[in-house]
Design a protein around this motif. Structure first.
Motif: not given
Length: 403
Positions: A116-138
């Motif tokens: 959810s939005g109260d977690a997603s940016l924390r995960l991004i800032a901490a480096g726990d999740v990475e960018p997603v290549n949406t071209d690989l998601i039909p």
């Protein structure tokens, strides 16, 4: 709303956050975003460039009801078809709060998470999740545009996940008790409300944003531009409003099934709720309705994200594509009780009116929602001359509010 499905959902879907310790992030509402950019630089992580061979396994961290494999209800299963199609055997770990999800993702044991939005940016800032290549998601191009590249699921135009579902925290009310039908949050915030002692409110520090949203319209001199960006004066006003509301509240809720029961019994007659709560309560014969008040509402938009530590990224991407496919997105949206992210899902729901009930493709409706975002010291409304209250201060204030 399929009552059978809804009743079987696990309870305790409270979405709360914790302090975003020393790493600035920002968020925004459904459409405007934060002026001046995100306000922080995420770790330098690259998105996957190409898919490989499926790794044979996938560990999923999900809100209850988001990754059903038939174990709760044999008729509710969109995991097994994924396993058969991809060869990725799924292990699902449900979580009850955003705090829990953030902490579990730090272990590196999970490949994907529904944040959810109260977690997603924390995960991004901490480096726990990475960018997603949406071209690989039909299936990604089919997702509603008004859910893409928002301040809670992207940074400076870089996507960090795929939108899953969304909804507003609506004003629910008993139609036999609350007359005339309300069109403002004043029925729960005005200290002279005739429904004093019969009001329900969401049990989380993030509920302070609901008070701030109300003050945006009713005390414009405070200058609140974003309910998640509150300086000292604005924050004090929101907290004071909630302290005045406290004696009016009969029950704070985090379990929507318990709130439904309170509405059905008449223990409460008005308060913030999810649309699924209203639909369930009404389906059980109680005279309940809901409205998106004139001030707008807070809400949520969930995002599937890929762990930066995952060694099963092909299976992870295949899951991201699967969960926003028309078939799976329809099933999860109807089971959980939310608007799907893929408009093609609307043709596949058991209830042909599901998307209408949840305003799935209504961008105007969505534009009135301020999606949950973790408050931080860097004001997400673009101000740089003041500091805003971070979530640690919100949490401490919430403890004082409830007493």
């Amino acid at each position: 709303m399929n009552k059978r499905k809804t009743v079987r959902l696990l309870a305790g879907l409270a979405c709360v956050g914790t302090v975003l310790a020393s790493c600035g992030t920002t968020g925004g509402d459904s459409s405007q975003g934060a002026p001046g950019g995100q306000g922080f630089q995420p770790p330098d992580l690259a998105a996957l460039e190409t898919l490989g061979e499926p790794e044979g396994q996938l560990n999923i961290l999900a809100w209850p009801g988001y990754a059903e494999d038939g174990s709760n209800d044999p008729a509710v299963d969109w995991v097994t078809p994924f396993e058969k199609e991809t060869g990725c055997q799924v292990n699902v770990k449900p979580f009850g709060t955003s705090d829990e999800a953030v902490n579990l993702m730090k272990t590196g044991e999970y490949d994907v998470v529904s944040a959810s939005g109260d977690a997603s940016l924390r995960l991004i800032a901490a480096g726990d999740v990475e960018p997603v290549n949406t071209d690989l998601i039909p299936n990604y191009p089919d997702v509603y545009d008004f859910l893409k590249n928002k301040t809670w699921n992207s940074v400076d135009g870089t996507s960090y996940g795929v939108p899953h579902g969304w909804g507003a925290n609506v004003l629910a009310y008993r139609t036999d008790k609350v007359k005339p039908a309300p069109d403002s949050w004043s029925v729960v915030f005005d200290e002279n409300s005739p429904y004093r002692g019969k009001i329900t409110a969401y049990d989380s520090p993030i509920y302070i944003a609901d008070a701030a949203l109300y003050l945006m319209k009713h005390r414009p001199e405070l200058g609140i531009q974003n309910p998640y960006a509150l300086d000292d004066k604005q924050f004090t006003a929101a907290v004071d409003l909630l302290k005045k509301q406290r004696p009016m509240v009969s029950e704070y809720w985090s379990d929507y099934l318990k709130e439904s029961q309170a509405l059905k019994n008449g223990d409460v007659v008005a308060g913030t709720a999810w649309q699924v709560t209203v639909n369930l309560t009404e389906a059980e014969g109680a005279p309940v309705s809901s409205v998106l008040p004139s001030e707008g509402a807070t809400g949520w938009s969930d995002t599937w994200m890929v762990s930066a530590k995952s060694e099963r990224k092909t299976c992870a991407y295949q899951w991201l594509n699967h969960i926003i496919s028309p078939e799976a997105n329809a099933a999860v949206a109807e089971y959980f009780g939310e608007a799907p992210a893929n408009p093609k899902a609307c043709d596949l729901t058991e209830d042909p009116k599901h998307c209408d009930n949840y305003h799935a493709g209504d961008a105007e409706y969505a534009s009135q929602i301020w999606y949950w975002t973790t408050p931080i010291a860097q004001c997400v409304d673009g101000r740089t001359d003041v500091k805003c209250k971070d979530y640690g201060e919100w949490t401490r204030a919430w403890t004082e509010i409830k007493g």
